[in-house]
Design an enzyme around this catalytic site. Structure first.
Site, PDB file in Angstrom:
ATOM      1  N   GLY A 681      38.257  32.003  23.805  1.00  0.00           N
ATOM      2  CA  GLY A 681      39.251  33.067  23.904  1.00  0.00           C
ATOM      3  C   GLY A 681      38.754  34.347  23.264  1.00  0.00           C
ATOM      4  CB  CYS A 682      39.546  37.884  23.950  1.00  0.00           C
ATOM      5  SG  CYS A 682      41.346  37.740  24.082  1.00  0.00           S
ATOM      6  CE1 TYR A 683      43.958  39.888  19.376  1.00  0.00           C
ATOM      7  CE2 TYR A 683      45.155  38.431  20.875  1.00  0.00           C
ATOM      8  CZ  TYR A 683      45.026  39.660  20.237  1.00  0.00           C
ATOM      9  OH  TYR A 683      45.953  40.643  20.451  1.00  0.00           O
TER      10      TYR A 683
END
Length: 887
Positions: A681-683
Site C-alpha cells: 500500500g502507498c501509506y
C-alpha cells in the site's frame, strides 16, 4: 547533429550587438564621451553578470543561443519583436517576483511588451462597492459604475508594476490608453465591453526606443471616445497579432495548464493534432475551453512558428532561455511525415537541408553526394515535419539494430521543440536506437537527456536507448563496426585504458574517454537515470518481448500504470479490462488498445492458451479473488511457463503464499522467483521505509506514530459520464469538498497500519522480535497526488540527528529510487516523482525521540512504479526498465 545554420547564427550575433547597445544609447544621454564609455562599460558588465546567472538554468550554449535568437529578432525599425507577456491579475499579487523576472530581461537588453489584467482586484473592489459581478458567456457585463471601478483598478495596478520595476533600476512606461480602438461587442447584452478593431503600435514602439518597458492595460476607446472594457487575454492576443513576436507568454499563478483528471501539468499541446480531441475531453470546460479556443484563434492568425507559453512569473527565464522550457507550451505544430526514400520526400528539398545543416558538409569533410550515398547503403526511413524544420534519418537493415544517422534541425525546430516531436515519432517505431554526436555539439545536453547510456571517445559520443545490459551494447557495437555502420571504434564500451597500457587504439592525446550508464529519458530534465545496483543485479537480464493483461484500468492507479507502461522497452500491454469502458479506446498508451470486459472465464481461457505472460490486478479490495483463481486454474493446463500476477489491492498482503513486493526492504531474490506478488500500500510503503532503518532502536511499549497526508487521488474514484456519454472516473473527494483544508479519517485500525506492522515484525530481532506495532493517522489533502508522512518515534537509547541520518544512508545505499535530503521534503519533491524521499531528520533535545519526514507519490512509488519494479523482477527484466527518470 542538431546543427543550426552558421550563417543565421552569425547574423544573430551581429544583431545582438546592435540591440545590446540600444538600451544604453537611449538611457545614458551624456555630453562627455569619457563618461559615456564608463556608463556603457558598467551596463555591459551588468548584462554579462545577468547572463552568467542565466547559466544556472540551462547549459551555457542553450542560454547564449536563445539570447542570440531573441536579440536578433528585434531591430530599431521593429523593436517589439521579442515577446508579448500577458500578466494575469492573480500574478499581480506577487508583484515583487514579477518585477524581478521582467527586470532580468531588461538587463540583458530584451524588451517585452507587457499587458496586465486585474480581474481579482476588480472583483474585490466591486463587491466592496455593493455591485454584484455579472457574467454572460464568460464575459463581464460592464455598466458605468463597473467601468469606473475598472479604470481605477487598472491605473493603480499599472502604476504599482511600473513603480516596482523602477525601484529595481528598470525603466518602465505606463501606457493606460491610446493603444486600442474598439467597437461595442454587443451594447445591449454586455454593456461597455469592446471588440478591438485597431492596435496603435506607436506608443509601444516609442517606449522601447526610449529604453523603457511598455506596460499596457486592456482598456480601449471607441471612435467617439467612449472607454470600453476588453478581456485582457483577448487584448494580449490582438497585440500579438499586430507585432508577431517570437514569444507569447501568459503568466498565471498555477504555472501552466493542468490535466483535469490526473492533475498533471501539460507540457506541450500541438493544436493541429490535439485540439479537437482536447475540446471533447470532459475536464476541458468553462475557462479552460475558452482559453484553448482563444489560443487557437491567435495561433491560426500568426506565422506557424509562433507559440504560446503558459507559465508562472518565477519560471519566465527558464521558459525563454532553456530548451526544456517551463509550464505549458501551445503551438500549431505540423503533421509529421515518414518517407522510405529520398525521392518520395523530394530529392531537391532533402539535398538543400543536407547542404545547409549537415555539420560534415558544412565543415567540408563530406560532400552532399557522399552523404546521400552513405544514407542509401542500407534500408532507411526519413522522419520530419512539413516545413522540414527537423529532418532525421534512421538506418534499419532487416534484423539489425536501428541507427539514427542524421538529426538536422533549423533554428525554429529547436526553439519550438519540433526536435522532440520527431524524436518521439522515432521512439514509437524503434524500441532500441543508437546515434552519435560531436562533443562540441551545442545541443549536446539534449542527447544525454534522451539516452539510456552513452560513451565518449576521441571527440565523439555514442548514445543509445532501450538497452540496459552493457554486454548487449558491446555486441551491437561490434556488429556496427564489422558492417561499417558507424565511423569509429567505440570498443570496449567503458573508460579508456590507463595511460601506461594504452596502445595505438588509445584516444587522441588530451582527450578523455568516458561513459554514462542509463541516463534519463524523461523530457524535459537532465537528472540521473536509474540502473540496478551491482550487488543486486541479476545476470543475465532478459530483453524478451512479453505481454501484459491489466484488469481494472479505470481508476487513477490504472491510468498511471498505463502511462508508464507506454515507455517500457520490452513489455506490451495487450489486454485492458474495465466493465464501464468496454469497447472504448485506451488513451495514453503508445499503440491502439481497446478496453474489454474480461470475465473470470475469459481470464482462465487466456491463461490456458498462453495469451499473456503477466497479469496486473488493479481492482478494489476484495474484488480480485475470482480472477486470481481463474489464472490459477488456467495455469494448470498451460503448456508454457505460468503467468506472474501483481495484485495492487490489499487482498493478499498478509498471505504467506504471496511474496510482498517492497524490493528496497525485503530483497529482490524472492520477487524474481515469484509468480504471485502483492504490491504494498502507498501509506504502508512510506511508513515502512521510514521505520526500517530505526528498528534496532524501537522502544518496546512506546511504538512509533506516523501521520500521513495524502493527495485526494488516494481516496479513489467514482464513475460518471462525459457529455458524449463516455464513462469517466472522477475523484471521490474533491478539493472543493475539503474547503482548502485537510480531512483526517480512519483514525484507528487503518489497514495500512496493520500491514506496515505485520511486515516490519519480520525484520525485528532481539527481545521485541515477536511483535511490532505502530500508530498511523491518515488525512486527505487538497492536492492531487503525493503523500507526506511524518514519523515520531521514541528511542530505546539516545541518538543524534547525525547518527539517524547515517542509519538511513547505510540502509538505502545504492537504492536507485530512494533519495535522502537534509531539508524537510515538500510536495514539489514528491508529486509526479517515481522515488521515495526522506529528510528533515530531527532528534529531541533529550535524544530520546526522533522525527523524520518521508514522501512518495501515491500513484507512482506508492502503486504503479512499485508495480513495474515487481513486474520487471518477476519477468527477468532490469528492475528499472521502463521507469522514467524523475529527480
Amino acid at each position: 547533429m542538431l546543427a543550426v545554420a552558421s550563417s543565421s547564427l552569425r547574423a544573430g550575433r551581429r544583431a545582438a550587438i546592435v540591440i545590446g547597445g540600444q538600451r544604453q544609447a537611449a538611457v545614458h544621454v551624456v555630453r562627455k564621451s569619457g563618461t559615456r564609455n564608463i556608463q556603457q562599460s558598467v551596463a555591459q558588465t551588468d548584462r554579462d553578470t545577468i547572463t552568467r546567472l542565466l547559466y544556472s538554468l540551462g547549459s551555457k550554449r542553450e542560454v547564449e543561443r536563445h539570447l542570440r535568437i531573441f536579440s536578433s529578432a528585434s531591430h530599431p525599425s521593429q523593436p517589439a519583436k521579442f515577446a508579448v507577456i500577458k500578466v494575469g491579475g492573480a500574478v499581480l499579487d506577487q508583484i515583487d517576483e514579477l518585477a524581478l523576472s521582467l527586470s532580468f530581461l531588461y538587463r540583458v537588453g530584451l524588451y517585452p511588451v507587457v499587458l496586465h489584467g486585474g480581474g481579482p482586484q476588480l472583483n474585490g473592489l466591486i463587491e466592496r462597492a455593493g455591485v454584484v459581478p455579472d457574467y454572460i458567456d464568460g464575459i463581464r457585463v460592464t455598466d458605468t459604475k463597473t467601468l469606473q471601478i475598472a479604470r481605477r483598478v487598472f491605473l493603480e495596478e499599472n502604476l504599482k508594476l511600473v513603480g516596482a520595476l523602477e525601484k529595481l533600476g528598470t525603466r518602465a512606461r505606463p501606457i493606460t490608453s491610446g493603444v486600442f480602438t474598439a467597437d461595442y461587442l454587443d451594447k445591449d447584452k454586455y454593456g461597455l465591453v469592446g471588440k478591438i478593431t485597431k492596435v496603435d503600435r506607436r506608443p509601444v514602439e516609442a517606449s522601447i526606443r526610449a529604453g523603457a518597458l511598455p506596460i499596457l492595460t486592456s482598456l480601449a476607446e471607441s471612435p467617439d471616445g467612449q472607454i470600453l472594457n476588453v478581456n485582457a487575454d483577448i487584448a494580449a492576443g490582438e497585440v500579438a497579432k499586430e507585432f508577431e513576436p517570437m514569444k507569447i507568454v501568459f503568466l498565471n499563478e498555477k504555472g501552466g495548464l493542468f490535466h483535469g483528471v490526473t492533475g498533471e501539468k501539460i507540457s506541450v499541446i500541438n493544436l493541429d493534432e490535439e485540439y479537437d480531441t482536447l475540446m471533447k475531453e470532459p475536464w476541458v470546460k468553462f475557462g479552460t475551453k475558452l482559453k484553448l479556443r482563444e489560443f487557437k484563434e491567435l495561433l491560426d492568425y500568426l506565422p506557424r512558428t509562433s507559440s504560446v507559453a503558459v507559465i508562472s512569473a518565477s519560471s519566465l527565464q527558464k521558459e525563454l532561455f532553456t530548451d526544456s522550457g517551463a509550464g505549458t507550451l501551445i503551438r500549431r505544430g505540423y503533421k509529421l511525415f515518414k518517407h522510405d526514400s529520398i525521392e518520395s520526400l523530394g530529392a531537391d528539398r532533402f539535398r538543400q537541408v543536407i547542404h545547409d545543416r549537415d555539420p560534415e558538409v558544412i565543415s567540408g569533410d563530406q560532400s552532399v553526394t557522399e552523404v546521400l550515398n552513405r544514407i542509401q547503403k542500407t534500408p532507411y526511413t526519413i522522419y520530419g515535419d512539413e516545413p522540414m524544420d527537423v529532418i532525421a534519418v534512421v538506418s534499419h537493415p532487416e534484423g539489425e539494430m536501428p541507427v539514427m544517422s542524421k538529426l538536422l534541425s533549423s533554428r525554429s525546430g529547436v526553439l519550438n521543440s519540433v526536435v522532440d516531436n520527431v524524436f518521439n515519432a522515432i521512439k514509437k517505431d524503434h524500441r532500441k536506437l543508437f546515434w552519435t554526436a560531436q562533443v562540441d555539439d551545442e545541443n549536446r545536453s539534449w542527447h544525454f537527456e534522451r539516452a539510456d547510456g552513452s560513451f565518449t571517445r576521441g571527440g565523439k559520443s555514442l548514445f543509445w536507448y532501450g538497452i540496459q545490459d552493457v554486454r548487449e551494447v558491446e555486441k551491437v557495437v561490434r556488429d556496427f563496426e564489422a558492417k561499417e555502420r558507424i565511423e569509429r571504434s567505440y570498443l570496449p564500451v567503458g573508460p579508456g585504458a590507463p595511460p601506461h597500457k594504452a596502445g595505438a587504439a588509445a584516444t587522441p592525446a588530451g582527450t578523455r574517454a568516458f561513459s554514462t550508464w542509463i541516463r534519463g529519458r524523461n523530457i524535459p530534465g537532465s537528472s540521473r537515470g536509474h540502473a540496478t545496483s551491482a550487488a543486486d543485479a541479476p545476470s543475465p537480464v532478459s530483453t524478451e518481448i512479453k505481454r501484459l493483461g491489466l484488469i481494472g484500468a479505470r481508476g487513477f492507479t490504472g491510468q498511471a500504470l498505463t502511462n508508464i507502461l507506454s515507455g517500457h522497452p520490452y513489455l506490451n500491454l495487450t489486454h485492458v479490462s474495465s466493465r464501464q469502458l468496454a469497447g472504448y479506446p485506451l488513451t495514453g498508451y503508445r499503440t491502439p488498445v481497446t478496453y474489454s470486459n474480461l470475465s473470470p472465464e475469459d481470464v482462465e481461457r487466456m491463461e490456458k492458451d498462453g495469451e499473456v505472460d503477466a497479469w496486473v490486478m488493479a481492482l478494489p479490495n476484495g474484488a480480485c479473488k475470482p480472477f486470481v483463481d481463474a489464472v490459477d486454474r488456467g495455469s494448470k493446463e498451460r503448456s508454457s511457463e505460468p503467468s506472474a500476477i501483481v495484485d495492487l489491492s490489499a487482498d493478499y498482503r498478509f498471505e504467506k503464499e504471496w511474496v510482498y513486493g517492497l524490493p528496497e526492504l525485503y530483497g529482490r531474490d524472492a520477487i524474481r522467483a515469484a509468480k504471485r506478488i502483492s504490491n504494498p500500500g502507498c501509506y504502508s510503503t512510506s511508513a515502512q521505509m521510514l521505520i526500517a532503518p530505526l528498528l534496532k532502536y524501537v522502544k518496546p511499549g512506546a511504538w512509533p506514530t506516523v501521520f500521513g497526508l495524502s493527495g485526494y487521488s488516494g481516496a479513489g474514484t467514482v464513475s460518471s459520464n462525459d457529455p458524449d456519454g463516455r464513462p469517466i472516473s472522477l475523484p471521490k473527494v474533491t478539493p472543493d469538498s475539503l474547503g482548502g483544508g485537510v480531512r483526517p479519517y480512519s483514525l484507528t485500525d487503518h489497514i495500512h497500519e496493520r500491514e506496515a506492522a505485520f511486515h516490519l515484525s519480520t525484520m525485528l530481532s532481539g527481545p521485541s522480535s515477536s511483535t511490532m506495532k505502530l500508530a498511523f493517522i491518515p488525512a486527505v489533502a487538497p492536492w492531487f497526488s503525493g503523500i507526506i508522512s511524518t514519523l515520531s518515534m521514541p528511542l530505546s537509547e539516545q541518538l543524534t540527528a547525525r547518527d539517524v541520518a547515517s542509519l538511513y544512508e547505510q540502509k538505502y545505499q545504492g537504492e536507485q529510487l530512494v533519495k535522502i535530503k537534509k531539508e524537510v521534503p515538500t510536495l514539489a519533491d514528491i508529486e509526479g516523482k517515481h522515488s521515495w524521499i526522506v529528510g528533515g531528520i530531527q532528534v529531541h533535545s533529550e535524544g530520546d525521540r526522533v522525527v523524520v519526514v518521508g514522501g512518495l507519490d501515491n500513484l507512482l512509488k506508492g502503486a504503479a512504479t512499485q508495480c513495474l519494479q515487481n513486474l520487471n523482477l518477476a519477468l527477468g527484466y532490469d528492475e528499472f526498465a521502463g521507469i522514467p527518470n524523475s529527480a
